[in-house]
Design an enzyme around this catalytic site. Structure first.
Site, PDB file in Angstrom:
ATOM      1  N   LYS A 132       0.970  -1.271  -0.083  1.00 47.97           N
ATOM      2  CA  LYS A 132       0.085  -0.050  -0.069  1.00 47.97           C
ATOM      3  C   LYS A 132       0.895   1.305   0.110  1.00 47.97           C
ATOM      4  O   LYS A 132       0.447   2.348  -0.466  1.00 47.97           O
ATOM      5  CB  LYS A 132      -1.018   0.168   1.267  1.00 47.97           C
ATOM      6  CG  LYS A 132      -1.749  -1.225   1.454  1.00 47.97           C
ATOM      7  CD  LYS A 132      -2.460  -1.688   0.248  1.00 47.97           C
ATOM      8  CE  LYS A 132      -3.055  -3.197   0.357  1.00 47.97           C
ATOM      9  NZ  LYS A 132      -3.733  -3.701  -0.767  1.00 47.97           N
TER      10      LYS A 132
ATOM     11  N   GLU B 115      -2.285   6.591   7.913  1.00 46.82           N
ATOM     12  CA  GLU B 115      -2.894   7.823   7.135  1.00 46.82           C
ATOM     13  C   GLU B 115      -3.890   8.497   7.638  1.00 46.82           C
ATOM     14  O   GLU B 115      -4.709   8.045   8.791  1.00 46.82           O
ATOM     15  CB  GLU B 115      -3.446   7.385   5.804  1.00 46.82           C
ATOM     16  CG  GLU B 115      -4.624   6.463   5.850  1.00 46.82           C
ATOM     17  CD  GLU B 115      -4.974   5.675   4.260  1.00 46.82           C
ATOM     18  OE1 GLU B 115      -4.346   5.676   3.459  1.00 46.82           O
ATOM     19  OE2 GLU B 115      -6.224   5.418   4.414  1.00 46.82           O
TER      20      GLU B 115
ATOM     21  N   HIS C 265     -14.157  -2.389   8.971  1.00 49.60           N
ATOM     22  CA  HIS C 265     -13.372  -1.853   7.700  1.00 49.60           C
ATOM     23  C   HIS C 265     -13.511  -3.095   6.585  1.00 49.60           C
ATOM     24  O   HIS C 265     -12.595  -3.249   5.686  1.00 49.60           O
ATOM     25  CB  HIS C 265     -12.064  -1.616   8.116  1.00 49.60           C
ATOM     26  CG  HIS C 265     -11.835  -0.481   9.179  1.00 49.60           C
ATOM     27  ND1 HIS C 265     -12.147   0.696   8.846  1.00 49.60           N
ATOM     28  CD2 HIS C 265     -11.491  -0.549  10.300  1.00 49.60           C
ATOM     29  CE1 HIS C 265     -11.960   1.792   9.891  1.00 49.60           C
ATOM     30  NE2 HIS C 265     -11.531   0.662  10.757  1.00 49.60           N
TER      31      HIS C 265
ATOM     32  N   ARG D 155      -5.875  -8.344  -7.443  1.00 51.31           N
ATOM     33  CA  ARG D 155      -6.156  -9.852  -7.423  1.00 51.31           C
ATOM     34  C   ARG D 155      -7.932  -9.370  -7.959  1.00 51.31           C
ATOM     35  O   ARG D 155      -8.363  -8.537  -8.311  1.00 51.31           O
ATOM     36  CB  ARG D 155      -6.368 -10.554  -6.123  1.00 51.31           C
ATOM     37  CG  ARG D 155      -6.789  -9.402  -4.854  1.00 51.31           C
ATOM     38  CD  ARG D 155      -7.156 -10.270  -3.723  1.00 51.31           C
ATOM     39  NE  ARG D 155      -7.435  -9.482  -2.719  1.00 51.31           N
ATOM     40  CZ  ARG D 155      -8.426  -9.102  -2.357  1.00 51.31           C
ATOM     41  NH1 ARG D 155      -9.721  -9.687  -3.026  1.00 51.31           N
ATOM     42  NH2 ARG D 155      -8.745  -8.528  -1.130  1.00 51.31           N
TER      43      ARG D 155
END
Length: 484
Positions: free
Chosen positions: A102, A186, A221, A280
């Site tokens: 990421k 973040e 999440h 994916r």
């Protein structure tokens, strides 16, 4: 199950791998052949690259499809397949490294001109630096696994004093789920929408997008309801073109091919930010297939075999609306706790516009070792309203006995005014449960007994003649039996 079906349609033999927990699974029964990898813990079975490659050689396979989780975004696994002379049905290892991490993906997205959520540019290695970054961004912040997704290794942090423990917990969970404990940080955007773009590319430089999926409704999440098209994009169609252009620019910069998904957050002003890429096939790919008419797994196989894309961007159209519910063995009324055990009764829905991708059967023991996903129930209709109606009908037909599931939970959401209006954010479930508690306050035990007594008395009270004529004796008898 999804991959085995695609292989069978292409007249290609399939070999499933399994752990102790999955020995009697439906996928193992359906595949042409099956190989035991080891004990139930993923670290001893599904994350063992050496065992999978050994099994592939033993069975003489030509290619490996990595599925949705475990090693599906592991560049070392893609490299190991190539070194063993086995085709990896997915992107090249170099692209997985660029986008599967990421943090690396954020750097590439910035270079490609895409907006990103403010945060660290690399994995956290120093607590003091992490605290400084979080302080600069302003709390709340979000810790995320560098090498995975699905909500694993993700933690919201509201205070500096909680950051150290959150980093340890997130890193430990990421290591156990993906074999990589790196996490990054973040800024947490409050009440955004989560919208993703499906991309598809071949080895010859052709790259297209298949539109967006709305994935805003999540618990811990992790997505639970997905739909195509997004209700927001339906009102603001220019968003699709803007987000798709950014997604394709990032994919080109990564030299990407095969199926992949660019995930974005969209704020209240309809500004979007690149979040991450899933290198994916996505769990929620059926809604895109239902609306576009394209078979993503078939195209994965064809691209891996070297075929060029014969679908051009101008050929892609979106017809109607599709909505998917992820059916889990869990208890929504108790923090979505898993509910392992034996499925003692199973009646599955069907009919016009209904698609069920299921991996269970009556008599199957749902293990506690993995994500408790049982099936994906999707419905298509010519409009969003008709898709909701079909999904409501399918949910009413669906019965799973012996364990707790979220079927009734989804039925309630389909009736929710905010959901039906398409007006929601990632805070939807918190708000939904708050509305639910307000609308149905718990009765005190004494009042609850009074209510049961009143209902029992009402059942035995002679009904007016007009009502009695419309009441089913069979239904009344059933209700009376239940109250005994």
């Amino acid at each position: 199950m999804r991959i085995v079906r695609a292989l069978r349609e292409a007249s290609i033999a399939s070999v499933a791998v399994y752990s102790d927990a999955d020995r009697a699974s439906l996928a193992v029964q359906m595949a042409d052949e099956a190989v035991h990898l080891g004990p139930s813990p993923a670290a001893d079975s599904y994350l063992r690259i050496d065992k999978i490659i050994e099994a592939a050689h033993r069975q003489g396979v030509d290619a490996i499809h990595p599925g949705y989780g475990f090693l599906s975004e592991n560049a070392d696994f893609a490299d190991a397949c190539e070194a063993a002379g086995i085709v990896f049905i997915g992107p090249p290892a170099a692209a997985i490294r660029r986008m599967g991490s990421k943090t690396a993906a954020r750097q590439l997205a910035i270079a490609a001109g895409a907006p990103v959520v403010p945060g660290t540019e690399s994995a956290i290695v120093d607590l003091a630096e992490a605290k400084q970054t979080a302080s600069t961004l302003g709390y709340p912040v979000l810790l995320k696994a560098s090498a995975g997704g699905g909500g694993k290794g993700m933690r919201r942090v509201d205070r500096e004093e909680d950051l150290d423990a959150a980093i340890r917990d997130a890193s430990s969970e990421a290591l156990g789920s993906f074999g990589n404990g790196e996490v990054y940080l973040e800024k947490l955007l409050l009440e955004p929408r989560h919208i993703e773009i499906q991309v598809l590319g071949d080895r010859h430089g052709n790259l297209i997008h298949l539109g967006e999926r709305e994935c805003t409704i999540q618990r811990r999440h992790q997505k639970v309801i997905e739909e195509c098209p997004s209700p927001l994009v339906a009102v603001h169609p220019e968003l699709r073109e803007r987000m798709a252009a950014a997604a394709l620019n990032i994919a080109r910069a990564a030299n990407y091919y095969n199926a992949g998904t660019m995930e974005f957050l969209v704020d209240r002003d309809h500004d979007f930010y690149f979040l991450e890429m899933n290198t994916r096939l996505q769990v929620e790919h059926p809604v895109t297939e239902l609306v576009t008419g394209l078979d993503l797994v078939e195209w994965q196989l064809r691209i891996a075999a070297g075929d060029p894309l014969t679908v051009r961007q101008e050929d892609v159209t979106w017809s109607g609306s599709a909505i998917e519910c992820r059916i889990y063995a869990e208890d929504p009324d108790h923090q979505f706790l898993p509910s392992p055990g034996c499925i003692t009764r199973l009646i599955e829905p069907s009919g016009p516009g209904v698609r069920l991708d299921s991996g269970v059967y009556q008599g199957w023991n749902v293990p506690l070792d993995y994500d408790p996903l049982l099936a994906k129930l999707a419905a298509w209709g010519p409009s969003r309203e008709s898709a909701i109606a079909r999904l409501q009908r399918a949910l009413a037909e669906y019965e799973i006995g012996g364990i707790r599931t979220n079927l009734a939970f989804f039925a309630e959401i389909m009736d929710d005014d905010s959901f039906r209006a398409g007006s929601f954010s990632t805070s939807f479930l918190d708000e939904f449960f708050a509305r639910r508690k307000t609308a149905t306050p718990a009765l005190e035990p004494a009042l609850e007994m009074e209510a049961v007594a009143a209902l029992t008395a009402a059942l035995h009270r002679p009904a007016p003649a007009a009502l009695a004529a419309r009441t089913s004796r069979w239904l009344a008898s059933g209700l009376e039996t239940l109250l005994r």
